[in-house]
Write an enzyme that holds these catalytic residues in place. Structure first.
Site, PDB file in Angstrom:
ATOM      1  N   LYS A 289       0.810  -1.227   0.000  1.00 13.91           N
ATOM      2  CA  LYS A 289       0.000   0.000   0.000  1.00 13.91           C
ATOM      3  C   LYS A 289       0.841   1.275   0.000  1.00 13.91           C
ATOM      4  CE  LYS A 289      -4.432  -1.570   1.560  1.00 13.91           C
ATOM      5  NZ  LYS A 289      -5.577  -1.359   2.390  1.00 13.91           N
TER       6      LYS A 289
ATOM      7  N   LYS B  59     -11.479  -3.145  -2.545  1.00  9.76           N
ATOM      8  CA  LYS B  59     -12.497  -2.073  -2.530  1.00  9.76           C
ATOM      9  C   LYS B  59     -11.941  -0.775  -3.060  1.00  9.76           C
ATOM     10  CE  LYS B  59     -13.983  -3.221   2.005  1.00  9.76           C
ATOM     11  NZ  LYS B  59     -12.673  -3.188   2.642  1.00  9.76           N
TER      12      LYS B  59
ATOM     13  N   LYS C 292      -5.154  -8.893  -5.823  1.00 11.08           N
ATOM     14  CA  LYS C 292      -6.413  -9.319  -5.198  1.00 11.08           C
ATOM     15  C   LYS C 292      -7.503  -8.289  -5.454  1.00 11.08           C
ATOM     16  CE  LYS C 292      -6.301  -7.494  -0.514  1.00 11.08           C
ATOM     17  NZ  LYS C 292      -7.643  -7.185  -0.063  1.00 11.08           N
TER      18      LYS C 292
HETATM   19  N1  AQP Z   1      -9.841 -10.283  -2.653  1.00 12.24           N
HETATM   20  C1  AQP Z   1     -10.188 -10.844  -1.518  1.00 12.24           C
HETATM   21  N2  AQP Z   1     -10.471 -12.163  -1.469  1.00 12.24           N
HETATM   22  C2  AQP Z   1     -10.827 -12.760  -0.298  1.00 12.24           C
HETATM   23  N3  AQP Z   1     -10.965 -12.090   0.864  1.00 12.24           N
HETATM   24  C3  AQP Z   1     -10.717 -10.772   0.850  1.00 12.24           C
HETATM   25  N4  AQP Z   1     -10.758  -9.829   1.804  1.00 12.24           N
HETATM   26  C4  AQP Z   1     -10.395  -8.645   1.275  1.00 12.24           C
HETATM   27  N5  AQP Z   1     -10.142  -8.770  -0.028  1.00 12.24           N
HETATM   28  C5  AQP Z   1     -10.311 -10.087  -0.321  1.00 12.24           C
HETATM   29  C6  AQP Z   1     -11.163 -10.073   3.188  1.00 12.24           C
HETATM   30  O1  AQP Z   1     -12.272  -9.244   3.459  1.00 12.24           O
HETATM   31  C7  AQP Z   1     -12.252  -8.867   4.825  1.00 12.24           C
HETATM   32  C8  AQP Z   1     -12.460  -7.394   4.962  1.00 12.24           C
HETATM   33  O2  AQP Z   1     -11.374  -6.725   4.355  1.00 12.24           O
HETATM   34  P1  AQP Z   1     -10.944  -5.316   4.900  1.00 12.24           P
HETATM   35  O3  AQP Z   1     -12.028  -4.369   4.669  1.00 12.24           O
HETATM   36  O4  AQP Z   1     -10.518  -5.463   6.297  1.00 12.24           O
HETATM   37  O5  AQP Z   1      -9.689  -4.839   4.122  1.00 12.24           O
HETATM   38  P2  AQP Z   1      -8.784  -5.478   3.026  1.00 12.24           P
HETATM   39  O6  AQP Z   1      -8.384  -6.851   3.400  1.00 12.24           O
HETATM   40  O7  AQP Z   1      -7.665  -4.533   2.765  1.00 12.24           O
HETATM   41  O8  AQP Z   1      -9.831  -5.528   1.827  1.00 12.24           O
HETATM   42  P3  AQP Z   1      -9.947  -4.659   0.529  1.00 12.24           P
HETATM   43  O9  AQP Z   1     -11.239  -4.955  -0.080  1.00 12.24           O
HETATM   44  O10 AQP Z   1      -8.742  -4.852  -0.314  1.00 12.24           O
HETATM   45  O11 AQP Z   1      -9.989  -3.174   1.053  1.00 12.24           O
HETATM   46  P4  AQP Z   1      -9.002  -1.985   0.748  1.00 12.24           P
HETATM   47  O12 AQP Z   1      -9.017  -1.802  -0.735  1.00 12.24           O
HETATM   48  O13 AQP Z   1      -9.538  -0.809   1.471  1.00 12.24           O
HETATM   49  O14 AQP Z   1      -7.639  -2.379   1.238  1.00 12.24           O
HETATM   50  C9  AQP Z   1     -10.897  -9.321   5.395  1.00 12.24           C
HETATM   51  O15 AQP Z   1     -11.100 -10.479   6.169  1.00 12.24           O
HETATM   52  C10 AQP Z   1     -10.094  -9.640   4.174  1.00 12.24           C
HETATM   53  O16 AQP Z   1      -9.148 -10.658   4.399  1.00 12.24           O
END
Ligand code: AQP
Length: 337
Positions: free
Chosen positions: A112, A196, A193
């Site tokens: 990040k 969001k 991956k």
């Molecule tokens: N691509 C993914 N596949 C499977 N699981 C995923 N998670 C996130 N992306 C994937 C799981 O979703 C839960 C919530 O995620 P988070 O909001 O805590 O943040 P993150 O892991 O950083 O998810 P994002 O969607 O990628 O958000 P941003 O873009 O803001 O960083 C977690 O349990 C995560 O493992």
């Protein structure tokens, strides 16, 4: 006694299929036999720049999507992280027991932005706040996607270190990671991956996407060279990801899908996949619309959740402070000091 479960989700955008299959699906499944706390972790979201109006909207959207996905407020505690100040307080205490070198090794931090001059200390410290979220409730199980594996390991290390120094106060938690869907990849780049906060909305399927948007996203989803629909993660990462998604939304095995599409081209496969995802997302979207239309009810659930969470967090934090020797405590000094 029921095993306690905790997990969080950042209101950093719209919840997508990866979040659902990596975490939310297990959140819902675990509710039947465990005591579950689920949090919209807004303090985590501000580790990267957020526009305040957008953040507020995303907090509501994320809470509504958790409910729409099946989190049941009668069985689970759903709350907003910033409503429970104990998370921040414990995070500071844990900061004093986490090592600089440990945090520097976190791959999500590196992904990040890492050690850029303008990277916030908050982003660097993200895993310690996550450790606080989990340890604050005597959590045994943490349902998360694969990307959180390393953070969970750090949580366990910090808990053991603290217990070793001051006596057992923290439960050392286990990650609960699904066999399939633990890492759903982006539709426009199967080496990343699904996220969001991705710059292109075409890279993810949001649980609020319209039927047309879903159809269009699968039409433009990246594929691999050749035309065979086979699961080969190394050789055909894009098709492997699409097969995984197809299997998850239909409960059909990947092997059965490979058989079904033997000899067919990508276009037909992607068209059917789009239709299957539409059928999966539509009822969630409908329930989401219900929760957005009933804002007072949603607020009530989060408020009640925060009260229940605070009641559980207070005693644990008190015990931690007591072990550390913080505050005046119960012991009175007698005689000369
Ligand atoms: N691509 C993914 N596949 C499977 N699981 C995923 N998670 C996130 N992306 C994937 C799981 O979703 C839960 C919530 O995620 P988070 O909001 O805590 O943040 P993150 O892991 O950083 O998810 P994002 O969607 O990628 O958000 P941003 O873009 O803001 O960083 C977690 O349990 C995560 O493992």
């Amino acid at each position: 006694m029921k095993k306690r479960v905790f997990s969080g989700i950042q209101p950093s955008g719209i919840v997508h299929l990866g979040n659902y299959f990596g975490a939310l699906k297990n959140w819902v499944a675990l509710q039947t036999e465990h005591e579950c706390l689920y949090s919209i972790v807004d303090l985590h979201a501000i580790t990267v720049a957020q526009e305040p109006g957008e953040l507020k909207k995303n907090i509501r959207t994320t809470a509504a999507l958790c409910l729409a996905a099946g989190v049941d407020p009668k069985r689970s505690i759903l709350f907003l992280q910033s409503d429970v100040a104990e998370h921040s307080e414990l995070a500071w205490i844990l900061n004093c027991h986490a090592y600089f070198g440990e945090l520097r090794r976190m791959t999500q931090f590196k992904d990040k932005g890492g050690d850029q001059e303008s990277t916030t200390v908050g982003l660097y410290d993200y895993p310690v706040l996550m450790a606080a979220d989990i340890l604050l409730y005597g959590t045994r199980g943490v349902p998360v996607g694969d990307d959180q594996r390393q953070h969970l390991e750090l949580t366990r290390t910090i808990a053991r270190r603290f217990n070793g120094l001051y006596g057992d106060v923290f439960v050392v938690p286990d990650a609960i990671i699904p066999e399939a869907g633990a890492r759903v990849m982006a539709l426009d780049d199967p080496s990343k991956k699904m996220s969001k906060s991705a710059s292109s909305v075409s890279s993810y399927i949001a649980l609020t996407d319209t039927d047309d948007a879903i159809r269009a996203k699968f039409k433009t989803a990246v594929t691999d060279s050749g035309r065979e629909i086979i699961y080969d993660e190394a050789g055909k990462p894009a098709i492997a990801n699409l097969l995984t998604i197809y299997s998850l939304v239909t409960d059909k095995s990947v092997a059965a899908l490979q058989e079904q599409y033997r000899g067919q081209g990508y276009a037909a496969f992607k068209k059917d996949l789009g239709a299957a995802v539409i059928a999966f997302v539509a009822p969630i979207r409908e329930r989401f619309n219900h929760w957005i239309a009933n804002a007072n009810q949603l607020e009530g659930i989060l408020k009640e959740g925060a009260e229940k969470a605070r009641a559980l967090a207070g005693p644990l934090l008190g015990a931690v402070k007591e072990r550390l020797g913080l505050g005046l405590g119960k012991q009175k000094l007698i005689g000369k000091y």
